[in-house]
Design a protein around this motif. Structure first.
Motif, mmCIF file in Angstrom:
data_model
loop_
_atom_site.group_PDB
_atom_site.id
_atom_site.type_symbol
_atom_site.label_atom_id
_atom_site.label_comp_id
_atom_site.label_asym_id
_atom_site.label_seq_id
_atom_site.Cartn_x
_atom_site.Cartn_y
_atom_site.Cartn_z
ATOM 1 N N ALA A 197 56.003 4.874 43.063
ATOM 2 C CA ALA A 197 55.365 6.228 43.490
ATOM 3 C C ALA A 197 56.486 7.058 43.762
ATOM 4 O O ALA A 197 55.969 8.457 43.664
ATOM 5 N N ALA A 198 57.744 6.786 43.729
ATOM 6 C CA ALA A 198 58.927 7.942 43.865
ATOM 7 C C ALA A 198 59.495 8.325 42.564
ATOM 8 O O ALA A 198 60.097 9.167 42.362
ATOM 9 N N TRP A 199 58.858 7.738 41.430
ATOM 10 C CA TRP A 199 59.331 8.175 40.284
ATOM 11 C C TRP A 199 58.603 9.395 39.693
ATOM 12 O O TRP A 199 58.993 10.041 38.932
ATOM 13 N N ILE A 200 57.503 9.490 40.187
ATOM 14 C CA ILE A 200 56.430 10.400 39.474
ATOM 15 C C ILE A 200 56.962 11.744 39.430
ATOM 16 O O ILE A 200 56.799 12.614 38.677
ATOM 17 N N VAL A 201 57.367 11.896 40.515
ATOM 18 C CA VAL A 201 58.030 13.507 40.856
ATOM 19 C C VAL A 201 58.970 14.094 39.738
ATOM 20 O O VAL A 201 59.271 15.374 39.553
ATOM 21 N N PHE A 202 59.813 13.085 39.208
ATOM 22 C CA PHE A 202 60.866 13.314 38.069
ATOM 23 C C PHE A 202 60.156 14.065 36.579
ATOM 24 O O PHE A 202 60.704 14.529 35.969
ATOM 25 N N VAL A 203 58.747 13.643 36.624
ATOM 26 C CA VAL A 203 58.137 14.106 35.511
ATOM 27 C C VAL A 203 57.998 15.640 35.610
ATOM 28 O O VAL A 203 58.738 16.439 34.694
ATOM 29 N N PRO A 204 57.473 16.387 36.579
ATOM 30 C CA PRO A 204 57.519 17.872 36.564
ATOM 31 C C PRO A 204 58.981 18.258 36.709
ATOM 32 O O PRO A 204 59.236 19.322 36.348
#
Length: 414
Positions: A197-204
């Motif tokens: 869940a902490a990885w997702i923000v790296f996409v935007p």
């Protein structure tokens, strides 16, 4: 005559100490170390004292955000006490107290002329330390990295520190210059925690940065050195990153397939699906007020049936920020919670803030939402302090800019 001079000297001394104290506080929070909590309490207590003793210092408080945050906290407390829930062991009351303490942070920071610079400095130092510490632990154990703490919480605070570290400081020290690349120093530590869940923000985040590179290239200033460093770092980290990501995805898919076949939850992903499904049923039965934070897990376990009741009953929350809030405090509580983050973003984007401040603030809320979709981000002391501390510092920094433009005094004497 001696007392005023003593107070004046103390304030002058604190003008030099408080920025470093704030930087240390955020650094310790990103490392999940106790002094971070203590420093947060010190600034909040100073703000509370000044708000009572010198009411004019309350001009440092952002009015709309403060009103919404207080309403959100009081709604949960009033509901809990109105239901007759015990105060002993009622963690909601403790979390609400932390959030209410954060209300006074802008006042407590009145002697910090550039609070954003201090926050950014602390997080930049922290991500460097985290890069070394998490890499060493991973090579020693070969397992999820937690640095002696909960791996998911560590994943969140590292991702949060990555977003803060990239923000623009007005006067950064020479050894920690400004740069978007700070976020990628923290990428490997986040991945080593294996907190999906902490990885997702790296996409935007990557999308924002690629767009910035395109703009700079069109302006004839391609940042070739930064791009080369990023390429080398990603190449070195590619093997462990690939293994970690694929392993976590495969595990999640296997759990969902097993749930479909047997109807019995056995892992982390499938038990979430079971909890959320039955929690949604309870929310539909109690939409406005919910069932209360002390009863929600027992009610969900009972609704899940005998085959899943024991496993669900072993959890302390529903691992979803929105479902947890709606079942605990009703849709009214959920609306107030969302309003807190909405008013923060509106204030940031209405102000004449630097582009990186707006980007990082938006991404910070994206992180809260993406992480909160799978974890209880507002039912942990570390995450609560970091979230509300970040928003308080950003909004205080905007206030400092406005006061500086008008030439008004920054200190508490007002």
């Amino acid at each position: 005559m001696g007392a005023p001079v003593t107070i004046r000297r103390a304030l002058l001394l604190r003008r030099h100490i408080d920025p470093w104290l704030l930087a240390a506080g955020f650094g310790f929070l990103a490392l999940l170390q106790g002094p971070g909590k203590v420093i947060f309490l010190v600034f909040a207590a100073c703000g509370f004292y000044l708000a009572l003793a010198r009411h004019r210092t309350c001009r440092h408080l952002p009015p709309v955000y403060t009103a919404v945050l207080i309403s959100y906290c009081l709604w949960g407390v009033i509901l809990s006490l109105g239901r007759g829930e015990p105060m002993d062991g009622n963690r909601l009351l403790g979390y609400a107290a932390i959030q209410l303490a954060a209300v006074f942070l802008p006042v407590g920071l009145c002697l910090v002329r550039r609070p954003v610079d201090a926050m950014v400095l602390g997080c930049r130092v922290a991500v460097v330390v985290l890069l070394g510490a998490t890499t060493v632990e991973w090579f020693m154990t070969g397992e999820r990295v937690g640095l002696g703490r909960n791996e998911a919480i560590l994943g969140f605070v590292i991702a949060a520190a990555a977003l803060i570290a990239r923000m623009q400081a007005d006067f950064p020290p020479r050894f920690v210059p400004n740069g978007r690349w700070w976020s990628y120093v923290a990428l490997l530590p986040v991945l080593l925690t294996q907190t999906r869940a902490a990885w997702i923000v790296f996409v935007p985040l990557i999308v924002f940065d690629l767009w910035a590179v395109v703009r700079e290239r069109s302006g004839g200033r391609p940042p070739m050195a930064a791009m080369a460093v990023a390429a080398i770092a990603m190449a070195v980290a590619a093997v462990p990153i690939w293994k970690i990501v694929t392993a976590r995805v495969v595990d999640g898919m296997a759990e969902i397939a097993n749930l479909r076949e047997t109807g019995v939850a056995s892992g982390s992903m499938d038990v979430r699906l079971v909890m959320w499904n039955h929690a949604a049923e309870l929310i539909s039965e109690h939409p406005l007020l919910g069932v209360g934070p002390t009863q929600r897990m027992a009610r969900v376990a009972e609704a899940a049936g005998a085959e899943n009741a024991a496993l669900i009953g072993s959890y302390t929350h529903l691992h979803n920020l929105f479902i947890d809030e709606a079942l605990s405090s009703g849709l009214v509580g959920l609306a107030l919670m969302l309003a807190v983050f909405a008013t923060f973003l509106v204030a940031v984007f209405r102000a004449r803030s630097p582009t990186l401040t707006k980007e990082s603030s938006l991404l910070f809320v994206v992180l809260i939402v993406s992480f909160g979709a799978f974890h209880g981000v507002l039912i942990n002391e570390w995450t609560i302090i970091l979230i509300f501390g970040f928003m308080a510092v950003v909004m205080t920094g905007m206030r400092r800019r406005r006061l500086a433009e008008t030439g008004r005094r920054l200190g508490p004497a007002g």
